[in-house]
Each structure stands twice: as C-alpha cells, then as structure tokens.
Scaffold this motif. Sequence first.
Motif, PDB file in Angstrom:
ATOM      1  N   TRP A 185       0.839  -1.204   0.000  1.00 45.82           N
ATOM      2  CA  TRP A 185       0.000   0.000   0.000  1.00 45.82           C
ATOM      3  C   TRP A 185       0.871   1.249   0.000  1.00 45.82           C
ATOM      4  N   ALA A 186       1.919   1.261   0.811  1.00 43.48           N
ATOM      5  CA  ALA A 186       2.779   2.440   0.950  1.00 43.48           C
ATOM      6  C   ALA A 186       3.531   2.765  -0.333  1.00 43.48           C
ATOM      7  N   HIS A 187       3.774   1.763  -1.166  1.00 41.53           N
ATOM      8  CA  HIS A 187       4.506   1.998  -2.413  1.00 41.53           C
ATOM      9  C   HIS A 187       3.649   2.670  -3.483  1.00 41.53           C
ATOM     10  N   CYS A 188       2.337   2.736  -3.240  1.00 38.39           N
ATOM     11  CA  CYS A 188       1.414   3.409  -4.175  1.00 38.39           C
ATOM     12  C   CYS A 188       1.501   2.859  -5.592  1.00 38.39           C
ATOM     13  N   ASP A 189       1.747   1.563  -5.718  1.00 36.26           N
ATOM     14  CA  ASP A 189       1.721   0.916  -7.028  1.00 36.26           C
ATOM     15  C   ASP A 189       0.322   0.352  -7.236  1.00 36.26           C
ATOM     16  N   PHE A 190      -0.508   1.099  -7.949  1.00 35.60           N
ATOM     17  CA  PHE A 190      -1.917   0.754  -8.065  1.00 35.60           C
ATOM     18  C   PHE A 190      -2.189  -0.436  -8.986  1.00 35.60           C
ATOM     19  N   THR A 191      -1.198  -0.840  -9.765  1.00 34.24           N
ATOM     20  CA  THR A 191      -1.438  -1.898 -10.747  1.00 34.24           C
ATOM     21  C   THR A 191      -1.796  -3.221 -10.078  1.00 34.24           C
ATOM     22  N   ASN A 192      -1.358  -3.417  -8.833  1.00 35.52           N
ATOM     23  CA  ASN A 192      -1.587  -4.695  -8.159  1.00 35.52           C
ATOM     24  C   ASN A 192      -2.926  -4.781  -7.431  1.00 35.52           C
ATOM     25  N   TRP A 193      -3.627  -3.655  -7.324  1.00 34.69           N
ATOM     26  CA  TRP A 193      -4.804  -3.638  -6.466  1.00 34.69           C
ATOM     27  C   TRP A 193      -6.069  -4.024  -7.217  1.00 34.69           C
ATOM     28  N   ASP A 194      -6.077  -5.283  -7.667  1.00 33.86           N
ATOM     29  CA  ASP A 194      -7.276  -5.802  -8.330  1.00 33.86           C
ATOM     30  C   ASP A 194      -8.225  -6.398  -7.285  1.00 33.86           C
ATOM     31  N   ALA A 195      -9.299  -7.003  -7.732  1.00 33.82           N
ATOM     32  CA  ALA A 195     -10.302  -7.531  -6.814  1.00 33.82           C
ATOM     33  C   ALA A 195      -9.749  -8.618  -5.903  1.00 33.82           C
ATOM     34  N   VAL A 196      -8.832  -9.442  -6.434  1.00 29.09           N
ATOM     35  CA  VAL A 196      -8.251 -10.521  -5.635  1.00 29.09           C
ATOM     36  C   VAL A 196      -7.361  -9.956  -4.540  1.00 29.09           C
ATOM     37  N   LYS A 197      -6.523  -8.995  -4.894  1.00 25.07           N
ATOM     38  CA  LYS A 197      -5.651  -8.366  -3.905  1.00 25.07           C
ATOM     39  C   LYS A 197      -6.472  -7.678  -2.825  1.00 25.07           C
ATOM     40  N   TYR A 198      -7.518  -7.032  -3.229  1.00 23.35           N
ATOM     41  CA  TYR A 198      -8.410  -6.343  -2.291  1.00 23.35           C
ATOM     42  C   TYR A 198      -9.018  -7.327  -1.294  1.00 23.35           C
ATOM     43  N   SER A 199      -9.571  -8.422  -1.803  1.00 22.05           N
ATOM     44  CA  SER A 199     -10.191  -9.423  -0.951  1.00 22.05           C
ATOM     45  C   SER A 199      -9.165 -10.068  -0.016  1.00 22.05           C
TER      46      SER A 199
END
Length: 240
Positions: free
Chosen positions: A184-198
């Motif tokens: 989260w701190a790295h602010c790399d938004f590419t990884n924050w898909d639905a699976v990562k969120y869950s």
Amino acid sequence: MEEPPSTSGGIKRAIPQEFQDKMDETAAKLPRVTATPAVLNDNQKRHLIVGVCLHSVISPALRKYVIPILTPLYEELTLKQKIDTQTYSTRLKQYQPTKTFLNYDAVNNNKALYGYQSAQYDYTIKSVVDLSKLFLQTHMAQYTGFDETCDFSALFGLIINIDKFPAVVKSNAKDVRDKVRNQWAHCDFTNWDAVKYSDSFQLMTNLVKNLCLSSNEENQTLLELKKWEIIGNKLITMSS
C-alpha cells in the motif's frame, strides 16, 4: 423527493459522511493520489479503502492491544534492570530474549539534542511508551504516546520485534505488514485488483481475530472492516 447530496466529484453520496471524511483524509496523505474518489480508477479506489482501514480500523485496535502486553515488560525491566534510573555506563544495551540492540536515539529527544554524542544521552526510561521506542528504528519512533501519533508501521514493528507477543499475532502482523501495508505504501496501483483487495481484508481480519480483544471490541472492529470492504465494492459498482 429530495435528491441526496453528492460528492465533490459528482457521484451521489451512497455512503455516510463519516466514511467519506475518512476517505478524503486518507487520500490527502497520499502524494500520488490527488483526485477525489469519484474520479479514481477501480484499483486506486481499492487502494484508498485499504489505506483507510489501516489508519482508522487496524491502528486503533493495535494501540489498545499493545499496552497491556508492553506494560508488564516495562515493570519487569524497571525492577530487574533499573531502566528508569540507568546512565550511559549502566544502560541496558541488548534485550537478551531476542538479542535486540536497543535504540536510545528517539527517547528523551536524545538525537535532536546531542546528535551522535551518545555518551551525553539521557538513558532514563520512564514510561512504557519510551520503552517501546527502543525496539524501533529512529524514524519510526517519533510518536508521543499510543495515540494517533503512533502509526501502524510502528505498531507492526513492536509486535514483530518483541518476544512478548504471541507467535500467531506476530505471524499475522508480518503478513499484514509485508503483503498489505508495504505494498500500500509503495502506491503501485497496478496490483490492487479484486483478488488483492479481498486478500488484504482477509489478512486484516485474521489479525484482528487473534488479538484477543474483548468480544465487543472484536465484533466492532470486524464490523468496521466489513463495512469498508462493502463500501469499496460499492464505489466500484457505482462507477461501472
């Protein structure tokens, strides 16, 4: 029928103002997220919601959790090691159970007052808060109490670095730190898909369940996590 109020980005508010305020507060702390939730993409929204949970749900729970565990340690070291009256020559240099070298830079304003002249430091440890700082890197130990000044990075560090915390909580805290907080701190938004969120919510939930909070506190904390998870999914649905 009166129209519900809308957010600054134009989306009709479907979440309570309290939650909107927390999202705005968290977004303001992220240098690369300057847009309002209404114009963020789906991954950015998930990232923002997880940040709110780390700040507003996980951190308060951990602050309550660490105090009753660290307080007996402070009392023990005060009795056996006299850490409340120690000097440069008598200071406790290493915490033997974990072989951790203690860091006195952040206590008693030592680094700011004396720089690298460690012989001039004030080594008296007069509170459990100051004791906790000894186990952290200086930049992580700038808090003044187990309050809003003590963020989740410091709290995770305390749990992971001090032997008094149960192994399962250490493992959970390390998972949340490594797989949620650090990413989260790295602010790399590419990884924050639905699976990562869950997965992030599942890791945070596992941690809360093992903190041995009171039944009411645990239920309230888990309820807050679930509310935020639902809010995040609702924000994405609203924009699709």
